[in-house]
Structures are given as structure tokens and as C-alpha cells.
Design a protein around this motif. Structure first.
Motif, mmCIF file in Angstrom:
data_model
loop_
_atom_site.group_PDB
_atom_site.id
_atom_site.type_symbol
_atom_site.label_atom_id
_atom_site.label_comp_id
_atom_site.label_asym_id
_atom_site.label_seq_id
_atom_site.Cartn_x
_atom_site.Cartn_y
_atom_site.Cartn_z
ATOM 1 N N ILE A 131 0.844 -1.212 0.000
ATOM 2 C CA ILE A 131 0.000 0.000 0.000
ATOM 3 C C ILE A 131 0.872 1.251 0.000
ATOM 4 O O ILE A 131 0.606 2.215 -0.727
ATOM 5 N N GLU A 132 1.949 1.210 0.790
ATOM 6 C CA GLU A 132 2.892 2.333 0.879
ATOM 7 C C GLU A 132 3.490 2.657 -0.487
ATOM 8 O O GLU A 132 3.711 3.827 -0.829
ATOM 9 N N LEU A 133 3.716 1.616 -1.298
ATOM 10 C CA LEU A 133 4.309 1.792 -2.628
ATOM 11 C C LEU A 133 3.252 1.951 -3.721
ATOM 12 O O LEU A 133 3.575 1.940 -4.911
ATOM 13 N N GLU A 134 1.990 2.065 -3.321
ATOM 14 C CA GLU A 134 0.853 2.284 -4.236
ATOM 15 C C GLU A 134 0.684 1.137 -5.235
ATOM 16 O O GLU A 134 0.281 1.352 -6.379
ATOM 17 N N ILE A 135 1.028 -0.080 -4.798
ATOM 18 C CA ILE A 135 0.726 -1.272 -5.595
ATOM 19 C C ILE A 135 -0.735 -1.617 -5.320
ATOM 20 O O ILE A 135 -1.158 -1.685 -4.174
ATOM 21 N N GLN A 136 -1.509 -1.811 -6.380
ATOM 22 C CA GLN A 136 -2.969 -1.895 -6.231
ATOM 23 C C GLN A 136 -3.507 -3.312 -6.055
ATOM 24 O O GLN A 136 -4.600 -3.510 -5.521
ATOM 25 N N GLU A 137 -2.761 -4.324 -6.551
ATOM 26 C CA GLU A 137 -3.283 -5.698 -6.545
ATOM 27 C C GLU A 137 -2.238 -6.668 -6.006
ATOM 28 O O GLU A 137 -1.057 -6.543 -6.312
ATOM 29 N N ASP A 138 -2.714 -7.660 -5.232
ATOM 30 C CA ASP A 138 -1.808 -8.710 -4.764
ATOM 31 C C ASP A 138 -2.392 -10.087 -5.065
ATOM 32 O O ASP A 138 -3.601 -10.299 -4.959
ATOM 33 N N TYR A 139 -1.497 -11.027 -5.416
ATOM 34 C CA TYR A 139 -1.906 -12.378 -5.822
ATOM 35 C C TYR A 139 -1.169 -13.455 -5.000
ATOM 36 O O TYR A 139 -0.901 -14.528 -5.483
ATOM 37 N N THR A 140 -0.894 -13.143 -3.732
ATOM 38 C CA THR A 140 -0.142 -14.064 -2.875
ATOM 39 C C THR A 140 -1.054 -14.957 -2.038
ATOM 40 O O THR A 140 -0.656 -16.044 -1.629
ATOM 41 N N MET A 141 -2.264 -14.496 -1.769
ATOM 42 C CA MET A 141 -3.171 -15.193 -0.850
ATOM 43 C C MET A 141 -3.605 -16.552 -1.416
ATOM 44 O O MET A 141 -4.343 -16.623 -2.391
ATOM 45 N N GLY A 142 -3.110 -17.608 -0.798
ATOM 46 C CA GLY A 142 -3.437 -18.959 -1.243
ATOM 47 C C GLY A 142 -2.510 -19.943 -0.553
ATOM 48 O O GLY A 142 -1.626 -19.544 0.217
ATOM 49 N N ILE B 233 -7.178 -7.818 -3.222
ATOM 50 C CA ILE B 233 -6.589 -9.148 -3.087
ATOM 51 C C ILE B 233 -7.286 -10.127 -4.028
ATOM 52 O O ILE B 233 -8.508 -10.291 -3.964
ATOM 53 N N TRP B 234 -6.481 -10.760 -4.897
ATOM 54 C CA TRP B 234 -6.979 -11.874 -5.706
ATOM 55 C C TRP B 234 -6.417 -13.152 -5.081
ATOM 56 O O TRP B 234 -5.238 -13.444 -5.220
ATOM 57 N N SER B 235 -7.247 -13.855 -4.369
ATOM 58 C CA SER B 235 -6.813 -15.101 -3.740
ATOM 59 C C SER B 235 -6.739 -16.195 -4.807
ATOM 60 O O SER B 235 -7.675 -16.353 -5.587
ATOM 61 N N TYR B 236 -5.614 -16.926 -4.871
ATOM 62 C CA TYR B 236 -5.540 -18.012 -5.856
ATOM 63 C C TYR B 236 -6.075 -19.308 -5.245
ATOM 64 O O TYR B 236 -6.041 -19.505 -4.033
ATOM 65 N N HIS B 237 -6.578 -20.202 -6.098
ATOM 66 C CA HIS B 237 -7.325 -21.375 -5.617
ATOM 67 C C HIS B 237 -6.625 -22.705 -5.859
ATOM 68 O O HIS B 237 -6.943 -23.695 -5.213
#
Length: 432
Positions: free
Chosen positions: A323-334, A364-368
Motif C-alpha cells: 500500500i505504501e508503494l501504491e501497488i494496487q493488486e496482490d496475488y499471494t493469498m493462497g 486481493i486476488w486469492s488463488y485457488h
């Protein structure tokens, strides 16, 4: 629009109602603490409190949405229709448990803030989760509950039209190392030769020399194949390239190599490119910022998406750094070794910071499913069955399926035999 009457409009309440009503069901929601305003509202409405006002649609509230900070929450999981539920609230409620409190518990990853045992990489394990322990990790329960909530609302408001939602896919291609032998540099190549000789890996040694001298294709270089697949589908692939420094954990290609930079640029012409943050960048915002700026200089645009090395998350610090670096999306959750829905949902959601009690702009895009988790099943037939099951779970709620494959998954390595076929199944599932 749905109007919700409640005794207190808290940040947690607004967060979870907007996820279920707006992101999953596609309807606007607003809140009131005034009984008169609630009574005067002539469209869809419900009350969310300890007591029902009259004969309106009513969900009896659990205390968790009105609290601050963490508490020792008692969880008792029950069977409910074709799924599971918790935070049971009795017979007087239109739904026999508080779906909003339960959804908040899963989406906020409340349990990951509580004491638990990490794995060898310091990650939260699937076996520690309430979903695994109670047998509902394989279901996107938040979306299932949302659809059941919708069914019950429609019975009370048959004239109200909910917007349709369609199933989609978002394939992730993770690139920890673009090549097996190419562009590794003199020192690393020499070290690789010594290692192959000492372990008597003569076939690998032969392949190494053939690739280095240009007589053979590098096994990990599957990018042409993947780009051709991208051209056959309207669903954009997301590539995550590791460009961090060589370390104990990360053994990628030097980002100063022109041919590697050229590869990333070529992929970015067809697919979306994000940053695979190195293992040490997860703990050091300065390293993360350096990697972000480096990737932006390669792709000549702002970096919007990231994924952490080894799928490691330290909540809430990891997400605060993004968030501090203004990255809008994360795909680590999984989960690397377990198929399922870590956050209980197949709909992207915003990160809620439990320490600051605030909804953040990080999506957050959680991978399955990750390719590694499919290695557990022996035969290709079993792999297809397992993959079909998880795809169907997402399809049943018209969600977005997020699989993670690696560039080497598409190689001719015996270990990954049949995985091209599995990837095709995923692509075809969006066209059916």
C-alpha cells in the motif's frame, strides 16, 4: 438499492456488507441508524441488529462487527444445507447464522493474526485454518452464503432484479527463473557443472552444454508456447517475474541482462506483467521499492500487481508495504500445497487492516490452485477430476477462478507431464 438498519455503523460492517452486496451480488447498499428512515424506505431493506424491528428481513448480529482489535472469538462450525456455517444466531433470524460476521472473519484473515504454528518458510499453513479443520476449504463459502442470502431476499422482494454475474478465469504465470541454464553467468554455470558432476547427473550436464552452446532449447523457456495460448483466449494472463538479487531462496536471472529484459518486454506486449517480490523484499520495504522501480523501468508503466516469493505473507506488514508503494493488486493469498479458498471467496476483495480498523485500497486476488498442489494426485485422470471439482465450485457462484502455474510447468520434464492439458482445461472452462 438495499437499505440496512443497524444500531451502529462500524467500519467492519460497511466493509463486509459492501463486499457481499456490491462485489458479489452487484447491488448498492446503504446504512441507517434511524428507524423512521428505515420504515419510509420503499425498496429492498433489512435489519442487522440484536432484535427485529417488525416483520422485515432480519439477520441477528454477532458482536465481532462492532468490536475493535482482536478478541478470543469462539467458533462452532455447523452444517447448513450443502455447506458449513459458524456464528449461529438462532431461529428468529431470516438466516440461522450471521453470514456477515462469518464472512468478515474469513476475508479479514482474522485467524492469521491469532497465535498459530507457521511452516518452515514462516507461512500460515492450510492445516492451521478453520476451513481445513472443519472440512470447507474446498468451497468458496463467502460466495455460497452470499447467493443463499440473495435467494432469501428475492423471496421477500420478488420484483427486485439482481444484475447477472458470469464465471471468468485469471491465469497466473509465476516466473522464479526464466531459464534453467541460459543467462546464468560464468560463476553460476561453473558451479552448476561441478554440482552435476559430483551428483553424477550426466544427462543434465549434457543438456547444460547443449543449451549454453545453442544446440538445444532451454527447458524453462516456454514463453512462446504460453504467448500462443494467450492469443487463443480473451482472458489476460498475469506474469510475475522475479528480478531480485540472487540469494539462498531466490535464484532468478540477473535483471541487468539485456536478453532477460527483452523477454519481459516481449511478454508485456501480450500479457499483463507484475512483480514477483523476492524473499528478502517481503521483510524489507527498501528492497521492495528498489525491485518495483526496476520493474517499472523495464515495462515503462506503473506497476499495479505483485506476488510474494514462496507465497509468503506476514499480515498486516506485507500488505502495508504494498500500500505504501501504491501497488494496487496482490496475488499471494493462497496455499502452495493445498487446493482451496484461503479467504473463503472467489471474488476479489479489499484488504481490511485489523490493527488500524480501516478498509485499504489494496485489492486481493486469492488463488485457488497452484500446480504444485496437483502433484499430490498420482494419475492425470485424478488431477483432471480434482481440477474439475474446484472449477465447478467457482462456476456454481459465477466467480473468478485464479490458478497459478509456473513457466517450467509447460516444459517436457516428466514431473509436469500432462500439465499442458490441465491448463487447456482451465482455458476451455471459460469458453463453455
Amino acid at each position: 438499492m438495499l437499505l440496512v438498519y443497524t444500531h451502529k455503523i462500524s467500519p467492519r460492517l460497511k466493509y463486509v456488507f459492501k463486499h457481499i452486496c456490491t462485489r458479489v451480488l452487484g447491488i448498492e447498499v446503504s446504512f441507517t441508524t434511524t428507524v423512521e428512515e428505515f420504515i419510509a424506505h420503499d425498496s429492498m431493506k433489512m435489519s442487522y441488529a440484536k432484535q427485529q424491528l417488525g416483520s422485515e428481513f432480519f439477520v441477528k448480529s454477532h458482536d465481532i462487527l462492532f468490536e475493535q482489535g482482536l478478541s478470543d472469538v469462539e467458533i462452532n462450525v455447523h452444517d447448513w444445507e450443502n455447506t458449513k456455517c459458524f456464528f449461529y444466531n438462532g431461529d428468529k433470524s431470516s438466516i440461522p447464522f450471521d453470514i456477515f460476521a462469518a464472512s468478515f472473519y474469513l476475508l479479514s484473515r482474522y485467524e492469521e493474526y491469532l497465535p498459530h504454528v507457521n511452516d518452515e518458510y514462516g507461512r500460515f499453513s492450510a492445516t492451521e485454518s478453520i476451513a481445513f479443520k472443519n472440512g470447507f476449504l474446498h468451497q468458496p463459502v463467502v460466495d455460497i452464503w452470499a447467493y443463499k442470502f440473495k435467494e432469501k431476499l428475492q423471496k421477500q422482494y420478488p420484483d427486485f432484479e439482481f444484475p447477472p454475474r458470469t464465471y471468468s478465469i485469471r491465469p497466473i504465470i509465476d516466473v522464479p527463473s526464466a531459464y534453467t541454464f541460459r543467462l546464468k553467468g560464468l560463476l553460476r554455470s561453473f558451479g552448476g557443472i561441478i554440482k552435476d558432476l559430483s551428483e553424477l547427473k550426466l544427462k543434465r550436464l549434457y543438456d547444460r552444454f547443449m543449451v549454453v552452446f545453442g544446440f538445444k532449447h532451454d527447458p524453462y523457456d516456454t514463453f512462446k508456447y504460453i504467448i500462443n495460448k494467450q492469443k487463443q483466449t480473451k482472458h489476460k494472463f498475469l506474469f510475475f517475474f522475479l528480478i531480485g538479487a540472487y540469494s539462498t531462496y531466490d535464484k532468478g536471472i540477473n535483471p541487468n541482462k539485456k536478453k532477460f529484459v527483452s523477454l519481459i518486454k516481449q511478454v508485456a506486449d501480450y500479457c499483463k506483467v507484475g512483480l514477483k517480490a523476492s524473499y528478502f523484499a517481503i521483510h524489507d520495504p527498501i528492497i521492495l521499492k528498489r525491485e518495483k522501480l526496476r520493474m517499472e523501468s523495464i515495462i515503462n508503466t506503473s506497476l499495479t500487481a505483485s506476488r510474494q516469493s514462496f507465497s509468503k505473507l506476514n499480515l498486516p506488514e506485507s500488505y502495508r508495504s504494498l500500500i505504501e508503494l501504491e501497488i494496487q493488486e496482490d496475488y499471494t493469498m493462497g496455499y502452495v500445497n493445498q487446493i482451496g479458498f484461503r479467504a473463503g471467496s472467489c471474488t476479489p476483495f479489499l484488504f481490511y487492516d485489523l490493527d488500524f480498523e480501516v478498509q485499504t485500497p489494496l485489492k486481493i486476488w486469492s488463488y485457488h490452485v497452484m500446480d504444485y498442489s496437483l502433484l499430490k494426485t498420482k494419475s492425470l485422470l485424478d488431477k483432471k477430476r480434482v481440477l474439475t471439482d474446484v472449477i465447478n465450485e467457482v462456476k456454481n457462484v459465477n466467480g473468478e477462478f485464479v490458478p497459478v502455474f509456473h513457466n517450467y510447468t509447460f516444459s517436457d520434464d516428466e514431473r509436469w507431464k500432462g500439465f499442458k492439458e490441465l491448463f487447456n482445461m482451465i482455458l476451455e472452462s471459460a469458453n463453455e
